[in-house]
Design an enzyme around this catalytic site. Structure first.
Site, PDB file in Angstrom:
ATOM      1  N   GLY A 281      49.597  45.427  58.180  1.00  0.00           N
ATOM      2  CA  GLY A 281      48.451  44.830  57.210  1.00  0.00           C
ATOM      3  C   GLY A 281      47.564  45.968  56.589  1.00  0.00           C
ATOM      4  O   GLY A 281      46.301  46.043  56.712  1.00  0.00           O
TER       5      GLY A 281
ATOM      6  N   HIS B 193      39.918  38.813  59.258  1.00  0.00           N
ATOM      7  CA  HIS B 193      41.112  39.007  59.712  1.00  0.00           C
ATOM      8  C   HIS B 193      41.216  39.414  61.203  1.00  0.00           C
ATOM      9  O   HIS B 193      40.271  40.398  61.279  1.00  0.00           O
ATOM     10  CB  HIS B 193      42.147  39.697  58.908  1.00  0.00           C
ATOM     11  CG  HIS B 193      42.304  39.300  57.722  1.00  0.00           C
ATOM     12  ND1 HIS B 193      41.519  39.830  56.434  1.00  0.00           N
ATOM     13  CD2 HIS B 193      43.314  38.474  57.126  1.00  0.00           C
ATOM     14  CE1 HIS B 193      42.189  39.180  55.196  1.00  0.00           C
ATOM     15  NE2 HIS B 193      42.981  38.455  55.832  1.00  0.00           N
TER      16      HIS B 193
ATOM     17  N   ASP C 140      35.386  41.424  53.925  1.00  0.00           N
ATOM     18  CA  ASP C 140      36.443  40.477  53.223  1.00  0.00           C
ATOM     19  C   ASP C 140      36.051  38.982  53.327  1.00  0.00           C
ATOM     20  O   ASP C 140      36.498  38.111  52.722  1.00  0.00           O
ATOM     21  CB  ASP C 140      38.121  40.657  53.396  1.00  0.00           C
ATOM     22  CG  ASP C 140      38.356  40.983  54.912  1.00  0.00           C
ATOM     23  OD1 ASP C 140      37.440  41.006  55.765  1.00  0.00           O
ATOM     24  OD2 ASP C 140      39.390  41.145  55.082  1.00  0.00           O
TER      25      ASP C 140
ATOM     26  N   ASP D  91      35.640  41.619  60.539  1.00  0.00           N
ATOM     27  CA  ASP D  91      36.446  41.370  59.610  1.00  0.00           C
ATOM     28  C   ASP D  91      37.004  39.852  59.596  1.00  0.00           C
ATOM     29  O   ASP D  91      37.027  39.293  60.536  1.00  0.00           O
ATOM     30  CB  ASP D  91      37.732  42.409  59.682  1.00  0.00           C
ATOM     31  CG  ASP D  91      38.558  42.382  58.226  1.00  0.00           C
ATOM     32  OD1 ASP D  91      38.328  43.718  57.917  1.00  0.00           O
ATOM     33  OD2 ASP D  91      39.345  41.692  58.208  1.00  0.00           O
TER      34      ASP D  91
ATOM     35  N   HIS E  82      44.872  46.770  62.050  1.00  0.00           N
ATOM     36  CA  HIS E  82      45.995  46.309  62.157  1.00  0.00           C
ATOM     37  C   HIS E  82      47.102  47.269  62.553  1.00  0.00           C
ATOM     38  O   HIS E  82      48.280  47.024  62.875  1.00  0.00           O
ATOM     39  CB  HIS E  82      46.306  45.664  60.904  1.00  0.00           C
ATOM     40  CG  HIS E  82      45.580  44.291  60.562  1.00  0.00           C
ATOM     41  ND1 HIS E  82      45.225  43.233  61.488  1.00  0.00           N
ATOM     42  CD2 HIS E  82      45.016  44.254  59.271  1.00  0.00           C
ATOM     43  CE1 HIS E  82      44.466  42.398  60.748  1.00  0.00           C
ATOM     44  NE2 HIS E  82      44.267  42.952  59.524  1.00  0.00           N
TER      45      HIS E  82
ATOM     46  N   TYR F  25      38.205  43.416  49.397  1.00  0.00           N
ATOM     47  CA  TYR F  25      39.035  43.663  48.046  1.00  0.00           C
ATOM     48  C   TYR F  25      38.380  43.502  46.892  1.00  0.00           C
ATOM     49  O   TYR F  25      39.012  43.585  45.794  1.00  0.00           O
ATOM     50  CB  TYR F  25      40.211  43.120  48.379  1.00  0.00           C
ATOM     51  CG  TYR F  25      40.957  43.171  49.736  1.00  0.00           C
ATOM     52  CD1 TYR F  25      41.623  44.516  49.956  1.00  0.00           C
ATOM     53  CD2 TYR F  25      40.708  42.471  50.933  1.00  0.00           C
ATOM     54  CE1 TYR F  25      42.129  44.699  51.105  1.00  0.00           C
ATOM     55  CE2 TYR F  25      41.074  42.657  52.067  1.00  0.00           C
ATOM     56  CZ  TYR F  25      41.898  43.874  52.301  1.00  0.00           C
ATOM     57  OH  TYR F  25      42.198  44.457  53.613  1.00  0.00           O
TER      58      TYR F  25
END
Length: 387
Positions: free
Chosen positions: A149, A179, A267, A177, A141, A310
């Site tokens: 990010g 995202h 994630d 990912d 990001h 996370y």
């Protein structure tokens, strides 16, 4: 003959990465588990090379980043104990706020993480390795001129630019990912050379980070066939990934890359606080581990980078498992976590596996058929351009 693997790590890199505000102590947990499984043993893995990263120089960082941002990051103001208060006194924060606060050791972190990915890219480019691994990289990001990010340095972009250097070769960037890889996709969007292709598989929904027009399914007629997105809905499971993987394989076959850079964000695994996908570590075809096995079977020079994730113990599980796959000796999913300093973090199962949960997969047959139709046309255009 087993693939030659280079694993990038150093005490300084682990110390710096473990200070990252969004992933405190994650780096130490990852590398300690990899080591405790015996995956860094040169006696066991004669084809393994462990390499300390060379910190990135200011000149190397400026190969992509803007001078003002790098000057700020490398200044004492961004790294002192009073970093937060000093940053808020400056009118131009360059993204050093909210989800990317300044922290003690920021300049060292940026130079070491970027340097680790550049070191990993260099060993591939010099044909000193077939697979290189930097689990502290994958910061997809970070923008040219500001942090974003949880990402302070665009190591993915910098490593791709390093691989792009002569002799000319094709580079495929694959992002797993949860995202969207906004900064990486933007960096190479509209490139007319056809040397770099980006493909991001990610979650997409209104309000989901990061917002970007590039995160949608490509238009089969007008979109840049070298800047691709494959958005998945809530609850994406092994079954969904197994089905869409034919699109990934088709893109790879049409583009025929010499190098593959993989952002291995986890994630999307079950148990992550994001709670969006229901991906397992290795339970079935289409699992995270299965997808990485497919990539490593492409017979391309491959750079494996870290990314989001996370639930730190699960991140360590996942990247240890992928490391074992890269070394040609996959760990059994039922393997017990070895006794080491991080052992208590792996309760209650104290095993390697990350099984899927009970989340409903909202990727319907109709939606997946639409993805397949779009990619069939995109691959046709890509094949025509690559010829």
């Amino acid at each position: 003959m087993p693939a030659r693997v280079t694993y990038i790590v150093s005490e300084d890199l682990v110390k710096a990465s473990s200070q990252l505000p969004s992933n405190k102590r994650r780096s130490a947990l990852v590398h300690s588990l990899v080591q405790s499984f015996g995956l860094l043993s040169r006696q066991t893995f004669g084809h393994l090379r462990i390499l300390r990263p060379t910190p990135a120089t200011r000149k190397q960082l400026l190969a992509y980043h803007e001078q003002e941002y790098i000057d700020d990051i490398l200044s004492s103001a961004s790294t002192s104990k009073d970093a937060r208060s000093e940053a808020h006194d400056r009118p131009d924060l360059l993204g050093l706020e909210d989800d990317c606060p300044p922290f003690v050791g920021l300049s060292q972190y940026v130079q070491l993480v970027a340097g680790a990915s550049l070191t990993a890219a260099a060993v591939l480019k010099q044909d000193d390795a077939d697979i290189s691994i930097n689990w502290d990289g994958g910061r997809h990001h970070a923008q040219k001129g500001h942090a974003a990010g949880f990402c302070y340095v665009a190591d993915c972009v910098l490593s791709i630019l390093a691989l792009k250097q002569p002799p000319k070769s094709r580079i495929m960037y694959l992002d797993l990912d949860l995202h969207f890889s906004d900064a990486v996709s933007q960096a190479f969007a509209g490139s007319s050379s056809g040397q770099i292709l980006t493909l991001s598989i990610h979650h997409s929904a209104p309000g989901f980070y990061p917002p970007s027009p590039l995160s949608s399914l490509p238009d089969s007629d007008t979109s840049d066939p070298y800047t691709l997105s494959l958005p998945l809905r809530h609850g994406a499971s092994d079954k969904t990934f197994h089905r869409v993987w034919q699109c990934v394989d088709s893109v790879k076959n049409a583009f025929s890359p010499e190098y593959v850079v993989v952002q291995c964000g986890v994630d999307g695994l079950a148990g992550d606080p994001c709670g969006t996908w229901n991906w397992s570590l290795g339970s079935s075809d289409g699992s995270f581990g299965w997808c990485l096995s497919q990539v490593l079977g492409w017979n391309c020079k491959t750079l494996l980078l870290g990314g989001g994730g996370y639930n730190s113990p699960n991140v360590a599980r996942a990247w240890s498992y992928v490391t074992s796959i890269a070394l040609g000796q996959p760990l059994p999913l039922e393997a017990d976590i070895p006794d080491h300093n991080g052992f208590p973090s792996y309760e209650p199962s104290f095993t390697l596996d990350i099984p899927a949960g009970n989340m409903r997969d909202e990727n319907t047959d109709e939606y997946l058929e639409h993805i397949e139709q779009v990619y069939s046309q995109v691959v046709g255009r890509l094949g025509a351009k690559t010829l």
